[in-house]
Design an enzyme around this catalytic site. Structure first.
Site, PDB file in Angstrom:
ATOM      1  CB  ALA A 215      26.211  20.065   6.821  1.00 43.22           C
ATOM      2  CE  LYS A 216      20.936  24.121  11.384  1.00 49.24           C
ATOM      3  NZ  LYS A 216      21.811  24.460  12.536  1.00 49.24           N
TER       4      LYS A 216
END
Length: 419
Positions: A106-107
């Site tokens: 994720a980011k």
């Protein structure tokens, strides 16, 4: 058509296509393995110190949840957009899978220059962002961490805001927190120490002594400065450093203590020295044994890759080498030993995983145990990448990405497609 655009995302897409071809992934599996599961965009209005209201745009991309919750940093920078965030989430998936962590990638991020905010404004924006994300994150859904432009304090604000809405303290919602707020010993230094440890493995493999080696670090932030110090402790001479404000080079070696004091006082390298100043593009072209790009994406391109005169390229940053440059590096495989980003900078997410586990168990480890476990995981992963590279006669990057992508693909195949 896709909402994900921009040069960073296209770079991630091109890398994936090359690896998918290499491992002969069927066409009907590719989009499912590559494209993110979920993307969230939010507006984050805050009161400014002058009484006005400004709305900032925030993002969070969760690539896949096949192996466990997603995991990844939150970036505050002027360049943040949905395409960049998505690419970083994709790379984090391969990195976690390569290291054997039970995470998807994720980011997140906000399009803002954090240096233009007061401390109160930064706190308000941090809390508003995590408040908007509460329906989409959680200790078993998506665990945040610091990235460029964020730090331990921002993570503490994230954790506190999430905890207030849950009615109890939930330390495991973020990693990279201060130790006093449920963080783990050694987390801040983990990425840089991991880079230095793997450089040590690379030096051994090509037969170079640390005491006779030199290093240039491009990007003197948290990762770059810790890497420089950790390598210096091993006897490596630091001959060049840079950040977004200045670049310095001295064949006789730089005084790291003075550099750190200057940055702590002034906030950047700017103004440290006029005699040692060098153009940023020339710094990376200086002869050295180890070159560590530890800043942002796409700094090694087809235009400058042929100028590199290092023996080891240790990618402390995410995506510092473009695919075009990588093709040229592959032709120079006998000259330059590449530690690809998803291997080289994995120390940060590995110790973040340790922090998450400690938070869930409410059982905390001493720093020596954290470092011992970190080095063990890095050694195992390094050995797997080298073995795959030797077996298939491919570059280290191809070997590392192939391992990561295969593990995600295999997990998706095993679980099947619901419903």
């Amino acid at each position: 058509m896709t909402i994900y655009t921009g040069p960073v995302f296209e770079m991630a897409r091109r890398q994936f296509d090359q690896i998918a071809n290499h491992i002969e992934m069927p066409d009907d599996e590719r989009e499912r393995v590559f494209y993110p599961k979920r993307a969230v965009t939010v507006s984050c209005p805050i009161h400014r110190d002058d009484g006005s209201v400004t709305v900032f745009q925030g993002y969070r991309v969760q690539h896949h949840l096949t192996l466990g919750p997603t995991k990844g940093g939150t970036r505050f920078a002027k360049t943040v957009d949905i395409g960049e965030v998505a690419a970083l989430a994709v790379w984090m998936s391969w990195k976690c899978a390569l290291a054997g962590l039970p995470y998807g990638g994720a980011k997140g991020g906000i399009t803002v220059d954090p240096r233009a905010l007061s401390s109160r404004e930064l706190e308000a924006l941090s809390r508003r962002y995590i408040q908007e994300m509460i329906p989409f994150v959680g200790p078993h859904t998506d665990v945040m961490a610091p990235d460029m432009g964020t730090d331990e304090q921002v993570m503490a604000w994230f954790m506190d805001t999430y905890s207030m809405y849950q009615g109890r303290t939930v330390t495991e919602i973020v990693t990279g927190k201060p130790v006093s707020a449920g963080g783990t010993e050694g987390r801040r230094e983990a990425t840089g120490r991991g880079v230095a440890h793997l450089v040590g493995r690379a030096l051994d493999r090509i037969g170079l002594s640390p005491q006779r080696s030199t290093v240039i670090v491009q990007g003197f932030g948290n990762v770059g400065s810790v890497t420089a110090c950790a390598l210096a402790e091993r006897g490596v001479k630091v001959i060049g450093v840079s950040d977004h404000t200045a670049s310095y080079y001295s064949p006789g070696g730089l005084d790291l203590s003075e550099l750190q004091r200057h940055v702590a006082c002034k906030g950047s390298l700017h103004g440290f020295s006029s005699e040692l100043s060098i153009e940023p593009e020339d710094l990376m072209a200086q002869r050295c044994d180890i070159l560590v790009p530890a800043a942002v994406e796409r700094v090694i391109t087809h235009e400058n890759v042929s100028r590199l005169r290092c023996r080891i390229l240790a990618e402390g940053a995410n995506g510092p080498t473009t695919p075009e440059a990588d093709e040229i590096l592959d032709q120079r495989r006998d000259e330059i030993f590449v530690l690809p980003d998803i291997l080289c900078n994995a120390g940060g997410v590995i110790v973040s995983y340790f922090e998450w586990v400690q938070g869930l168990q409410q059982l905390f480890w001493a720093e020596n145990e954290v470092l011992s476990r970190l080095h063990g995981l890095l050694d195992r992963t390094f050995d797997q990448v080298m073995a795959r590279s030797d077996r298939d006669r491919v570059s280290h990057r191809t070997a590392a990405l192939a391992i990561g992508v295969e593990r995600v693909r295999d997990a998706k195949r095993t679980r099947g497609l619901f419903p």
